[in-house]
Design an enzyme around this catalytic site. Structure first.
Site, PDB file in Angstrom:
ATOM      1  N   ASP A 160       0.833  -1.204   0.000  1.00  0.00           N
ATOM      2  CA  ASP A 160       0.000   0.000   0.000  1.00  0.00           C
ATOM      3  C   ASP A 160       0.867   1.253   0.000  1.00  0.00           C
ATOM      4  OD1 ASP A 160      -2.215  -1.625   0.154  1.00  0.00           O
ATOM      5  OD2 ASP A 160      -2.416  -1.429   2.337  1.00  0.00           O
ATOM      6  N   ASP A 189      -0.301  -3.390  -4.609  1.00  0.00           N
ATOM      7  CA  ASP A 189      -1.623  -3.550  -4.005  1.00  0.00           C
ATOM      8  C   ASP A 189      -2.352  -2.215  -4.067  1.00  0.00           C
ATOM      9  OD1 ASP A 189      -3.720  -4.892  -2.819  1.00  0.00           O
ATOM     10  OD2 ASP A 189      -2.914  -4.786  -0.803  1.00  0.00           O
ATOM     11  N   ASP A 193      -5.558   2.634   1.468  1.00  0.00           N
ATOM     12  CA  ASP A 193      -6.384   1.620   2.130  1.00  0.00           C
ATOM     13  C   ASP A 193      -6.667   1.975   3.588  1.00  0.00           C
ATOM     14  OD1 ASP A 193      -6.356   0.193  -0.183  1.00  0.00           O
ATOM     15  OD2 ASP A 193      -5.444  -1.616   0.651  1.00  0.00           O
ATOM     16  N   ARG A 242     -11.723  -0.427  -7.296  1.00  0.00           N
ATOM     17  CA  ARG A 242     -11.554   0.088  -5.936  1.00  0.00           C
ATOM     18  C   ARG A 242     -11.299   1.589  -5.948  1.00  0.00           C
ATOM     19  NH1 ARG A 242      -8.097  -4.572  -2.624  1.00  0.00           N
ATOM     20  NH2 ARG A 242      -9.318  -6.369  -3.359  1.00  0.00           N
TER      21      ARG A 242
END
Length: 517
Positions: A160, A189, A193, A242
């Site tokens: 992340d 990734d 997040d 996302r």
């Protein structure tokens, strides 16, 4: 940067050239905030970061960790100004009672009241993520984080760019550029997040691009304690999905520009509620809905533009909001927010979003403005914690130490604490070991903003690293290496400590001078 994710919008039921959904909200506020947090980060007591604390400069990840560890406590406010490239080679764990750091990641763990801001020619975190855990009141501003991997080499932060987890509260991430060079198969990734009970977060004026995953709220369908997230004036470019993925909780997304979204955009799932205001979606697929699950979420739409957006067929695990998105819930927003018209969002976002844009913001009327004040201004004058003090010379003003007392942690045979305030360069104090403390103290509060540390005549380089500390509250006023002149924000105190934490042989101090200015 290599553009490894191509825009693949093949099968579609409906394509709208331009569709405007709902009506734009009219706000009483005439202009956007030019200083301070916005959105949900203003709630729950607000987000001020390190405002009011010491400002230090860092050019390595290790120096960032050292600045955190040198604080009097894990909640002592601090503004860390960062310049240059931060990478694995210059980021190591630093230990201390006010920090919990690690190698190969910027670790903001079990701390509060911190601002991390890029200054000067810019701050780039290269293949190195920023991890926020069990922390509160954090500001990250004007930095670039790129190519953070969870597999391959090197790895950092689970892949992340910025990741938050475990009871995080009140984070404002502003004017950042978060980017990768591919998807999960290439080791990357998420860019942004939030997991495991993270609340009251705002992402503003930032760029997220060139990644398979933009970001998520909730790591799985049982991770439902995350909530109250605002996304505004961000550019989402060349992302697969996302953007964001929301599991439960409440979110607000307004005045963002979405372009080149390959598979799905705002994915509201597991009972999530999202208010979607005056965004501009273009050249993308399935930009709003519930995808890849039967656990559906909801949305409230108003004033958005859908330009060349394609929508897939509804079906099992696939519930797109379009081709004519309508509201399925209502979301009450507790803060005021000026809305730019959707048609000007691409232009205003291009002008303001991302690092090194001068922290420009929208005025709420499709024009930009530059903040003039604020604790995170990148033009502030910092204390460099790693630069040697300047050549002492002969400062002006009265040496306040001459009328004060002195004490310390220990004194070597033949030396005295009083020698550091007698005006004699031939006498000195030394500790009984390679480290130690000597202090100047007064009977009543005295304002000091400058210290001069002088080594005895004929002695140079005996003092290694040091900290200058307000004895009354433990606040670190400055830190560095070597003797010389040390300046810091004017501070009222009754005792000031010069703590030697390393030395070259036997450290010797002839004079510990103090000045009001």
């Amino acid at each position: 940067m290599r553009r490894s994710i191509s825009l693949k919008i093949g099968t579609a039921l409906a394509t709208a050239a331009v569709v405007i959904a709902g009506v734009a909200m009219s706000m009483n506020s005439a202009s956007a905030q030019t200083t301070g947090a916005t959105g949900y980060a203003t709630q729950n007591g607000g987000t001020t970061g390190g405002a009011g604390g010491q400002t230090v400069r860092a050019t390595t990840g290790t120096q960032i960790h050292a600045a955190l560890c040198n604080r009097a406590s894990s909640s002592t406010p601090i503004i860390i100004q960062v310049e240059g490239t931060i990478n694995h080679g210059n980021t190591s764990k630093v230990s201390g009672g006010s920090c919990n750091t690690a190698d190969g990641v910027i670790e903001l763990k079990q701390i509060s009241n911190v601002t991390l801001v890029g200054v000067g020619s810019g701050a780039v975190f290269d293949q190195l993520g920023i991890h926020i855990r069990e922390a509160s009141n954090i500001i990250i501003q004007n930095v670039t984080v790129k190519n953070v991997k969870k597999s391959g080499s090197p790895t950092s932060n689970g892949g992340d760019a910025i990741g938050m987890e475990s009871g995080v509260r009140n984070v404002w991430v502003d004017h950042t550029t978060l980017e990768a060079s591919g998807g999960e198969s290439e080791g990357y990734d998420g860019l942004f997040d939030m997991k495991n009970d993270t609340k009251y977060v705002t992402l503003s004026y930032s760029i997220l691009r060139n990644s398979e995953r933009g970001g998520l709220v909730g790591s799985g369908d049982s991770d439902t304690a995350n909530s109250f997230i605002t996304y505004h004036h961000n550019l989402y470019q060349n992302l697969n999905s996302r953007v964001p993925l929301l599991r439960a909780g409440t979110a607000h997304t307004y005045n963002n520009h979405f372009t080149g979204i390959v598979e799905s955009g705002i994915n509201s799932r597991v009972g999530a509620k999202v208010k979607v205001d005056n965004n501009y979606f273009e050249d993308s697929k399935d930009v709003l809905g519930t995808f890849y699950t039967d656990l559906r979420g909801t949305w409230q739409v108003s004033g958005n533009i859908f330009d060349n957006v394609t929508w897939s067929s509804p079906g099992s695990d696939n519930y797109p909001a379009g081709p004519n998105p309508t509201s399925t819930t209502t979301v009450s927003i507790p803060y005021s927010y000026p809305l730019d018209r959707a048609e000007c969002v691409p232009a205003i976002v291009a002008e303001t979003a991302g690092a090194n844009k001068g922290l420009k913001v929208s005025d709420g009327n499709c024009s930009s403005q530059t903040p003039s004040t604020g604790p995170t201004s990148p033009t502030a004058n910092p204390t460099d914690p790693t630069t040697s003090p300047t050549d002492p010379g002969q400062p002006g003003g009265t040496n306040l130490s001459l009328s004060a007392d002195a004490d310390g942690s220990s004194k070597a045979s033949g030396t005295s604490y009083g020698n550091v305030r007698d005006g004699n360069m031939s006498t000195y104090w030394s500790p009984t070991s390679s480290t130690g403390r000597v202090s100047i103290k007064w009977d009543s509060a005295t304002t000091v903003s400058k210290v001069v540390i002088r080594e005895p005549t004929g002695t140079t380089g005996s003092i290694g690293s040091w900290r200058l500390v307000n004895n009354g509250n433990g606040a670190v006023l400055a830190s560095g290496t070597g003797a010389g002149t040390i300046t810091f924000s004017a501070t009222s105190l009754t005792k000031i400590n010069f703590e030697i934490t390393s030395s070259n042989g036997t450290p010797k101090i002839a004079e510990f001078e103090t000045y009001a200015s």
